[in-house]
Design an enzyme around this catalytic site. Sequence first.
Site, short mmCIF file in Angstrom:
data_model
loop_
_atom_site.label_atom_id
_atom_site.label_comp_id
_atom_site.label_asym_id
_atom_site.label_seq_id
_atom_site.Cartn_x
_atom_site.Cartn_y
_atom_site.Cartn_z
N ASP A 67 0.94 -1.24 0.14
CA ASP A 67 -0.14 -0.11 0.07
C ASP A 67 0.78 1.14 -0.09
OD1 ASP A 67 -2.85 1.04 0.21
OD2 ASP A 67 -1.92 2.03 2.11
N THR A 100 -3.15 5.55 -4.44
CA THR A 100 -2.35 6.26 -3.84
C THR A 100 -0.88 5.94 -4.33
OG1 THR A 100 -1.99 4.41 -2.19
CG2 THR A 100 -3.20 6.18 -1.60
N THR A 101 -0.67 4.91 -4.94
CA THR A 101 0.74 4.59 -5.56
C THR A 101 0.75 5.42 -6.55
OG1 THR A 101 0.70 2.45 -4.37
CG2 THR A 101 2.58 2.92 -6.24
N ASP A 399 -9.15 -0.03 0.78
CA ASP A 399 -8.80 0.25 -0.70
C ASP A 399 -10.22 -0.10 -1.45
OD1 ASP A 399 -6.42 1.26 0.32
OD2 ASP A 399 -5.17 0.28 -1.66
P1 ADP Z 1 -2.63 2.49 -6.61
O1 ADP Z 1 -2.10 2.38 -5.19
O2 ADP Z 1 -2.26 3.51 -7.37
O3 ADP Z 1 -4.10 1.80 -6.56
P2 ADP Z 1 -2.13 -0.39 -7.09
O4 ADP Z 1 -1.01 -1.14 -6.84
O5 ADP Z 1 -3.25 -0.67 -6.69
O6 ADP Z 1 -1.78 1.17 -7.09
O7 ADP Z 1 -2.13 -0.58 -8.86
C1 ADP Z 1 -3.23 -0.14 -9.57
C2 ADP Z 1 -2.75 -0.17 -10.91
O8 ADP Z 1 -2.93 -1.60 -11.29
C3 ADP Z 1 -3.95 0.65 -11.72
O9 ADP Z 1 -3.07 1.24 -12.92
C4 ADP Z 1 -4.74 -0.66 -12.30
O10 ADP Z 1 -5.28 -0.18 -13.78
C5 ADP Z 1 -3.48 -1.64 -12.37
N1 ADP Z 1 -4.45 -2.88 -12.49
C6 ADP Z 1 -4.58 -3.62 -11.59
N2 ADP Z 1 -5.26 -4.88 -11.71
C7 ADP Z 1 -4.89 -5.08 -13.20
C8 ADP Z 1 -5.02 -6.17 -14.08
N3 ADP Z 1 -5.73 -7.39 -13.80
N4 ADP Z 1 -4.31 -5.82 -15.32
C9 ADP Z 1 -3.67 -4.74 -15.66
N5 ADP Z 1 -3.45 -3.73 -14.55
C10 ADP Z 1 -3.91 -3.74 -13.69
MG MG Z 2 -5.06 0.30 -5.66
#
Ligand code: ADP
Ligand code: MG
Length: 554
Positions: A67, A100-101, A399
């Site tokens: 996270d 957040t990332t 989240d």
């Molecule tokens: P954040 O803290 O920004 O939400 P995450 O680690 O949750 O970061 O990653 C979010 C990113 O991962 C988003 O850009 C989302 O579209 C991408 N993502 C999540 N699941 C998938 C998937 N199955 N295939 C491709 N991209 C994905």
């Molecule tokens: Mg996320």
Amino acid sequence: MADSQLGGGQQVLYLPEGSSRLLGRDAQRTNIAVARAVAHAIKTTLGPKGMDKMLVSEMGDITITNDGATILEEMNAEHPVAKIMVDIAKTQDKEVGDGTTSVVIMAGELLNGAGDLIEQGIHPTTIIKGYKIAADKASDILQEKSHDVKVEDDATLQKIAMVSMGSKNVGDDATKAHLCKLVIKAIKQVMGKDASGKVIIDHEFIKLEKKPGKSIADTDFIQGVLIDKEIAHPGMPKSMKDARIALLDVALEIEKTETEAKIEITSPEQMQAFLQQEENMLKNMVEKIKKSRATVVITQKGIDDVAQHYLAKAGIIAVRRVKKSDMEKLSRATGGKIITSLDDLNEGDLGAAGLVEERKISGEQMVFVEKCKDPKSVTIFIKGGTQQVIDEAERSIRDVIGAVSSAIETGWYVLGGGAIEIDVATGLRAYANEIGGREQLAIQKFADAVEVIPKTLAESAGMDAIDVLVQLRNKHRTKDGSVYGVNIFKNELGNMNSLGVYEPLKVKKQAISSASEAAEIILRIDDMISSRGRAPAGGPPGMGGMGGHGHEME
Ligand code: ADP
Ligand code: MG
């Protein structure tokens, strides 16, 4: 290209020893480097193929997490610019609960682009202007590319939830699907509308309670409130069906000062009479409760042993010293009113629950107030093998709560996996040409910065990022090409619509606008003064409320 100038490591987070003032270009260069270092530190956690970080506190406590907001929080960044970066993650967390990332990585990239332009002799003011134009345009493009989702559409909400949880290490797909279903159920249960008919989802009333033991798959939904307390007296029933619940903000005790001040005891008889009187007062309190026909009493305050005894004798369950926040949840769950004087207590104020029961969970007693009828406050009871596991599960669930609420509240979602970012970048580049002038260059940099998301996702899957970007841009120029993003699991481009990679519009909008605001704030600084003679600590002037606001992560 993005990280070539970056040494990495945390030393860049601090101004050089002894330097007490940085001006103009030097300040900007340093600040940009700091912002990029922060972004760099969490970059590898993005997306489902992102890595976890293990954080060890000074006390030796270990947190394993994916996270972004949590990692930044624990990093204890000292440099004011690093603090701004941490703050945007916090704001994102607070406003939308997810993304957040992404927001931090984007802010880092926006500053990187600004750095290039500054080196080319473009003034920060021009860059800021261009970024503002770009951010507004990006918001329009996002809206244009959105699809609507109705609150009844569980299948779509489930996809949004699964993508939000997708990047977290909380078990296999079946377990994640289970958790996501619980979250959607909880949100729908507590959801309400304000006077204007707008949907309101107060996260406060989705209580997350957790205990190590069993596995995450055993995480449960409780139609009511779970209280981390035990029943006050062993003589009381352990379980009550169709409970009538008195919620009190009253102590069932005699306040010592009330009596001591008045009574002077001179003989054993007097002592006896005095004790008798005290007992009568307590008995009287219990009588009032009995008269209300309550079968369960839950109070924020204490309960005297004597009162406990009489309550037990009457077959009433009592729980004491319950947190104020839990009392409010109980009130919303059971429909009971919190009473501040026993004289006001009557049957109409009582709450109702199908079952109130004390159960032993991993060696500790907990009180379940459950099977409530249409409760406006519910609980998700998280289980899992170890403390680290349930902690990460809790963060992930938060989240998902944020993502699903955002989707329901605004009613829009976009395609993830970098697809939406490519659309935004493509739209911005076309727009930049219309705008012309020097701002055009800033808008182009903004487009590049937004693309850091698909780029990072591709990198995390071990793909050639530049290659992926070029292919995606080409796809998105074709008819119906907007659906293409990075299929992380197959290392190829994929149709994000058929793969169900859905994300709430609100999360993306907030991420882009916060990232650009943070970049703007940092670019405006051209003078860093330290009152300590070393690194500036309190943050430079004019940071407009972005300064540290506590350590709470909600
Ligand atoms: P954040 O803290 O920004 O939400 P995450 O680690 O949750 O970061 O990653 C979010 C990113 O991962 C988003 O850009 C989302 O579209 C991408 N993502 C999540 N699941 C998938 C998937 N199955 N295939 C491709 N991209 C994905
Ligand atoms: Mg996320």
